[in-house]
Design a protein around this motif. Structure first.
Motif, mmCIF file in Angstrom:
data_model
loop_
_atom_site.group_PDB
_atom_site.id
_atom_site.type_symbol
_atom_site.label_atom_id
_atom_site.label_comp_id
_atom_site.label_asym_id
_atom_site.label_seq_id
_atom_site.Cartn_x
_atom_site.Cartn_y
_atom_site.Cartn_z
ATOM 1 N N UNK A 124 11.861 -0.668 2.168
ATOM 2 C CA UNK A 124 10.840 0.279 1.691
ATOM 3 C C UNK A 124 10.732 0.305 0.168
ATOM 4 N N UNK A 125 11.643 -0.434 -0.474
ATOM 5 C CA UNK A 125 11.672 -0.463 -1.938
ATOM 6 C C UNK A 125 11.833 0.948 -2.524
ATOM 7 N N UNK A 126 12.821 1.663 -2.003
ATOM 8 C CA UNK A 126 13.074 3.040 -2.434
ATOM 9 C C UNK A 126 14.565 3.232 -2.693
ATOM 10 N N UNK A 127 14.923 4.420 -3.193
ATOM 11 C CA UNK A 127 16.315 4.831 -3.236
ATOM 12 C C UNK A 127 16.494 5.854 -2.107
ATOM 13 N N UNK A 128 17.527 5.661 -1.292
ATOM 14 C CA UNK A 128 17.710 6.513 -0.109
ATOM 15 C C UNK A 128 18.879 7.464 -0.305
ATOM 16 N N UNK A 129 18.629 8.752 -0.065
ATOM 17 C CA UNK A 129 19.621 9.809 -0.307
ATOM 18 C C UNK A 129 20.047 10.456 1.013
ATOM 19 N N UNK A 130 21.324 10.713 1.130
ATOM 20 C CA UNK A 130 21.863 11.370 2.313
ATOM 21 C C UNK A 130 21.717 12.890 2.148
ATOM 22 N N UNK A 131 21.462 13.577 3.243
ATOM 23 C CA UNK A 131 21.416 15.056 3.207
ATOM 24 C C UNK A 131 22.105 15.570 4.462
ATOM 25 N N UNK A 132 22.907 16.615 4.275
ATOM 26 C CA UNK A 132 23.699 17.154 5.386
ATOM 27 C C UNK A 132 23.369 18.622 5.612
ATOM 28 N N UNK A 133 23.507 19.051 6.840
ATOM 29 C CA UNK A 133 23.353 20.471 7.119
ATOM 30 C C UNK A 133 23.485 20.728 8.596
ATOM 31 N N UNK A 134 23.545 21.989 8.959
ATOM 32 C CA UNK A 134 23.612 22.360 10.364
ATOM 33 C C UNK A 134 22.966 23.721 10.553
ATOM 34 N N UNK A 135 22.338 23.881 11.706
ATOM 35 C CA UNK A 135 21.580 25.085 12.009
ATOM 36 C C UNK A 135 22.412 26.350 11.772
ATOM 37 N N UNK A 147 0.820 -1.226 0.000
ATOM 38 C CA UNK A 147 0.000 0.000 0.000
ATOM 39 C C UNK A 147 0.842 1.260 0.000
ATOM 40 N N UNK A 148 2.165 1.090 0.010
ATOM 41 C CA UNK A 148 3.071 2.233 0.103
ATOM 42 C C UNK A 148 3.584 2.590 -1.294
ATOM 43 N N UNK A 149 3.606 3.890 -1.579
ATOM 44 C CA UNK A 149 4.016 4.338 -2.918
ATOM 45 C C UNK A 149 5.322 5.116 -2.940
ATOM 46 N N UNK A 150 6.124 4.941 -1.900
ATOM 47 C CA UNK A 150 7.360 5.717 -1.809
ATOM 48 C C UNK A 150 8.308 5.338 -2.943
ATOM 49 N N UNK A 151 9.017 6.368 -3.484
ATOM 50 C CA UNK A 151 10.074 6.056 -4.448
ATOM 51 C C UNK A 151 11.446 6.459 -3.917
ATOM 52 N N UNK A 152 11.468 7.456 -3.047
ATOM 53 C CA UNK A 152 12.772 7.823 -2.502
ATOM 54 C C UNK A 152 12.651 8.383 -1.096
ATOM 55 N N UNK A 153 13.803 8.437 -0.430
ATOM 56 C CA UNK A 153 13.855 8.976 0.930
ATOM 57 C C UNK A 153 15.035 9.917 1.037
ATOM 58 N N UNK A 154 14.894 10.981 1.842
ATOM 59 C CA UNK A 154 15.970 11.951 2.036
ATOM 60 C C UNK A 154 16.273 11.977 3.525
ATOM 61 N N UNK A 155 17.391 11.326 3.859
ATOM 62 C CA UNK A 155 17.651 11.048 5.265
ATOM 63 C C UNK A 155 18.950 11.697 5.726
ATOM 64 N N UNK A 156 18.884 12.375 6.853
ATOM 65 C CA UNK A 156 20.097 13.006 7.393
ATOM 66 C C UNK A 156 19.879 13.459 8.817
#
Ligand code: DLL
Length: 432
Positions: free
Chosen positions: A227-238, A202-211
């Motif tokens: 999750x059957x997705x492509x997972x992408x890293x994301x970086x940053x700081x306040x 029932x899930x339609x995810x295609x990608x994730x943005x994780x950091x």
């Protein structure tokens, strides 16, 4: 070819990027020297004037700025515009409980939204997608940052915030979320919940943005599979804006730094000397394009290396390798920055000056923090209810200091192992 939000700048030539950085740096240095007494003092002490800074080659003449400076200058000391030009703050914890406050003008928010829109586009996002933002909203930059990027790109934005897994899954299935933005540990937790409830079809995810916290290649593979997705890293700081300072493209081979806004350097953390491309060291940022809170040579304490090698995606902006640790003792627990010194401050304030230890673990993909505190021999004798009351009192105080729940256990005197050298204050059992 990749999916871009701002193709022209994301694929600009090295010369064009350097031109933007040269001009931006010169302008920014002049501006902070004129408007921010704290910066003027730092530069005066280092014997450097705005006239000495003609471009990137002169960057190394400028003094560093650190989290301590941000704390000293709290709350307004580094503000480079009138407060009335600012439209928002975000904040993160400092080393001694004093928080770091970052200010944003509307232009600063726009710039940051661009960073996050680029990240979402790089993860395959388009205006046809529903972007499910399960980072926390509030003083933390995660929720608002990805929310801004998602709207700017034109996605349908679901401002879910973190927690309440049932509601997350209901919206994810009913509204066909395509892109999931959250911490990698929460993604892993959601993946397990989806598996347990048999919802994967029932899930339609295609990608994730994780950091926002460290994660490994193994964890990426695991989440992608579940999750059957492509997972992408994301970086940053306040301090530099929030998520999106750097982001991964479809090549999943390092994160592109948004170099039209930020200059990145790698330095030797001991000597402060800049290191050549490819060498591992401490990441330093100059956020020259920011109006309200530009930082010059901000020491992030994050360890990585930079590469300018051509990326197959077509983007020309330099990349940082997946984060490889920190030079200080900051822990990231449930996406929240925690310094052992903050815990110590709470314990001392609550009459517990003794030996203590933080035990961090990951149970069912969720971080846990337990604080063990030794009682002094005369404390509470055998009165169990007094001990329990004291534990409760410390739990509440820690929650208010750190913003997360920590289990507190008062233990018998001399039961926490002593080490020969430095006290072992933290046991981090998480396998990342
Ligand atoms: O964590 C901003 C953010 C939100 C980034 C959402 C990505 C996604 P702070 O709370 O100020 O800001 O914490 C910044 O988190 O110095 C790193 O030590 C760590 N960190 C951030 N992203 C990553 C990552 C947000 N992708 C601190 N990998 C930084 C490893 C990360 N560590």
């Amino acid at each position: 070819m990749g999916n871009y939000f701002q193709e022209e700048i994301e694929t600009a030539s090295r010369d064009e990027i350097e031109k933007i950085q040269n001009e931006g740096l010169v302008k920014c240095v002049k501006r902070v020297y004129e408007n921010v007494p704290y910066y003027r003092d730092l530069m005066d002490k280092a014997g450097v004037t705005p006239d000495d800074i003609k471009g990137l080659d002169d960057l190394k003449k400028l003094p560093f700025i650190t989290k301590n400076d941000l704390r000293d200058a709290y709350p307004y000391g580094l503000l480079a515009t009138p407060l009335s030009d600012c439209v928002r703050i975000h904040s993160t914890s400092g080393t001694t409980g004093k928080r770091v406050v970052a200010y944003y003008t509307q232009n600063d928010i726009d710039l940051w939204d661009n960073c996050c829109a680029r990240a979402i586009a790089a993860a395959g996002g388009t205006k046809e997608d529903a972007c499910h933002v399960a980072y926390g909203y509030g003083l933390f930059t995660g929720g608002f940052g990805l929310n801004g990027g998602s709207q700017k790109l034109g996605c349908l934005t679901l401002p879910m915030s973190s927690g309440n897994t049932d509601r997350q899954l209901q919206f994810m299935t009913d509204l066909n979320s395509n892109i999931l933005c959250c911490t990698p540990s929460y993604a892993a937790y959601l993946a397990e919940s989806i598996e347990e409830r048999g919802l994967i079809d029932d899930i339609n995810l295609k990608s994730g943005i994780f950091g926002a916290e460290a994660w490994s290649e193994e964890m990426r593979k695991d989440i992608e599979k579940k999750l059957n997705i492509k997972a992408y890293d994301i970086y940053g700081l306040t301090e530099i804006s929030g998520p999106g300072v750097a982001f991964e493209c479809e090549c999943q081979d390092g994160m592109h730094i948004n170099e039209d806004y930020f200059i990145a350097e790698i330095i030797d953390p001991e000597t402060g000397e800049p290191l050549p491309e490819g060498e591992k060291g401490e990441l330093v940022f100059t956020s020259f394009a920011k109006e309200a809170f530009p930082l010059i040579r901000y020491r992030t304490k994050d360890i990585t290396y930079i590469t300018r090698k051509k990326c197959k995606c077509g983007r020309t902006h330099a990349r940082i390798h997946r984060l490889m640790g920190r030079t200080d003792d900051m822990l990231i627990i449930k996406g929240v920055n925690v310094f052992p010194s903050q815990v110590e401050e709470v314990l001392i304030n609550h009459g517990m000056p003794s030996n203590y230890q933080l035990v961090v673990d990951r149970v069912n993909n969720s971080d846990t923090l337990e604080v063990l505190v030794e009682m002094t021999p005369d404390m509470f004798s055998d009165n169990l209810s007094l001990v329990m009351n004291k534990e409760k009192e410390i739990v509440t105080a820690l929650k208010s200091m750190l913003g997360i729940y920590a289990k507190v256990k008062l233990v018998e005197p001399k039961t926490i192992a002593r080490s020969e050298g430095k006290a072992v204050r933290v046991i981090d059992k998480r396998k990342i």
